[in-house]
Design a protein around this motif. Structure first.
Motif, mmCIF file in Angstrom:
data_model
loop_
_atom_site.group_PDB
_atom_site.id
_atom_site.type_symbol
_atom_site.label_atom_id
_atom_site.label_comp_id
_atom_site.label_asym_id
_atom_site.label_seq_id
_atom_site.Cartn_x
_atom_site.Cartn_y
_atom_site.Cartn_z
ATOM 1 N N LEU A 192 61.511 -10.909 25.278
ATOM 2 C CA LEU A 192 61.644 -9.468 25.083
ATOM 3 C C LEU A 192 61.496 -9.131 23.603
ATOM 4 C CD1 LEU A 192 62.264 -6.678 26.269
ATOM 5 C CD2 LEU A 192 64.687 -7.197 25.972
ATOM 6 N N ILE B 225 68.437 -2.658 24.534
ATOM 7 C CA ILE B 225 67.083 -2.214 24.173
ATOM 8 C C ILE B 225 66.966 -2.014 22.667
ATOM 9 C CG2 ILE B 225 65.462 -0.290 24.370
ATOM 10 C CD1 ILE B 225 66.353 -0.055 27.309
ATOM 11 N N LEU B 226 67.946 -1.343 22.066
ATOM 12 C CA LEU B 226 67.898 -1.121 20.627
ATOM 13 C C LEU B 226 68.061 -2.430 19.849
ATOM 14 C CD1 LEU B 226 69.912 2.217 20.245
ATOM 15 C CD2 LEU B 226 67.448 1.859 20.107
ATOM 16 N N LEU C 11 72.913 -1.188 28.357
ATOM 17 C CA LEU C 11 71.456 -1.178 28.459
ATOM 18 C C LEU C 11 70.822 -0.604 27.193
ATOM 19 C CD1 LEU C 11 68.975 -1.698 30.225
ATOM 20 C CD2 LEU C 11 69.243 0.618 31.108
ATOM 21 N N ILE C 12 71.382 0.490 26.694
ATOM 22 C CA ILE C 12 70.865 1.091 25.463
ATOM 23 C C ILE C 12 71.055 0.139 24.286
ATOM 24 C CG2 ILE C 12 71.220 2.976 23.800
ATOM 25 C CD1 ILE C 12 71.848 4.771 26.226
ATOM 26 N N SER D 208 67.231 -5.492 20.885
ATOM 27 C CA SER D 208 66.009 -6.286 20.999
ATOM 28 C C SER D 208 64.881 -5.681 20.173
ATOM 29 C CB SER D 208 65.593 -6.443 22.459
ATOM 30 O OG SER D 208 65.265 -5.192 23.028
ATOM 31 N N ALA D 209 64.852 -4.347 20.045
ATOM 32 C CA ALA D 209 63.841 -3.706 19.198
ATOM 33 C C ALA D 209 64.076 -4.046 17.728
ATOM 34 C CB ALA D 209 63.850 -2.199 19.399
ATOM 35 N N TRP E 262 58.519 -6.875 21.681
ATOM 36 C CA TRP E 262 58.718 -5.819 20.686
ATOM 37 C C TRP E 262 57.936 -6.136 19.416
ATOM 38 C CZ3 TRP E 262 60.340 -1.088 21.252
ATOM 39 C CH2 TRP E 262 61.237 -0.770 22.263
#
Length: 129
Positions: free
Chosen positions: A110, A9-10, A5-6, A12-13, A114
């Protein structure tokens, strides 16, 4: 599970930041100014008929330059699908097909979210003197 998950998120950012920069270069960069001028010239003759079967596609692309969210989404789709396809070909995963389908369907949006967040942060920055 938390590590995945982390990483998602990172990742996709990071892709969002790349997407925002590419969309910013396309919309405002001097490198793509001839392309923008050419599209503007071709699309300004849309009502009179430009005589090309590409006019409709060019018109849609030109409208995307005016809508920053549309342009960011188009760039995010290209970047995300390219990265996912490359990753799938280079290092196949044990993820089942429905999960890959979900990633291909939701991932670009997603990333575009961002990119829009980065664009909105840029708007609120004070201009340089």
């Amino acid at each position: 599970m938390l590590e995945h998950l982390i990483a998602a998120i990172l990742g996709s950012a990071c892709f969002g930041a790349i997407s925002w920069h590419v969309a910013h270069l396309l919309a405002r960069g001097s490198l793509f100014e001839p392309l923008r001028d050419w599209l503007q010239y071709r699309c300004s003759h849309w009502e009179t008929g430009c005589g090309s079967h590409w006019c409709g596609a060019l018109r849609i692309w030109w409208e995307g330059f005016h809508c920053r969210l549309c342009l960011s989404t188009q760039v995010a789709i290209v970047i995300t699908w390219g990265a996912l396809t490359t990753g799938l070909l280079v290092r196949p995963s044990e993820l089942p097909a429905p999960e890959w389908g979900f990633i291909f369907a939701v991932g670009p949006f997603l990333v575009a979210a961002w990119a829009e967040a980065f664009r909105r942060i840029e708007i609120f920055e004070p201009p340089l003197d």
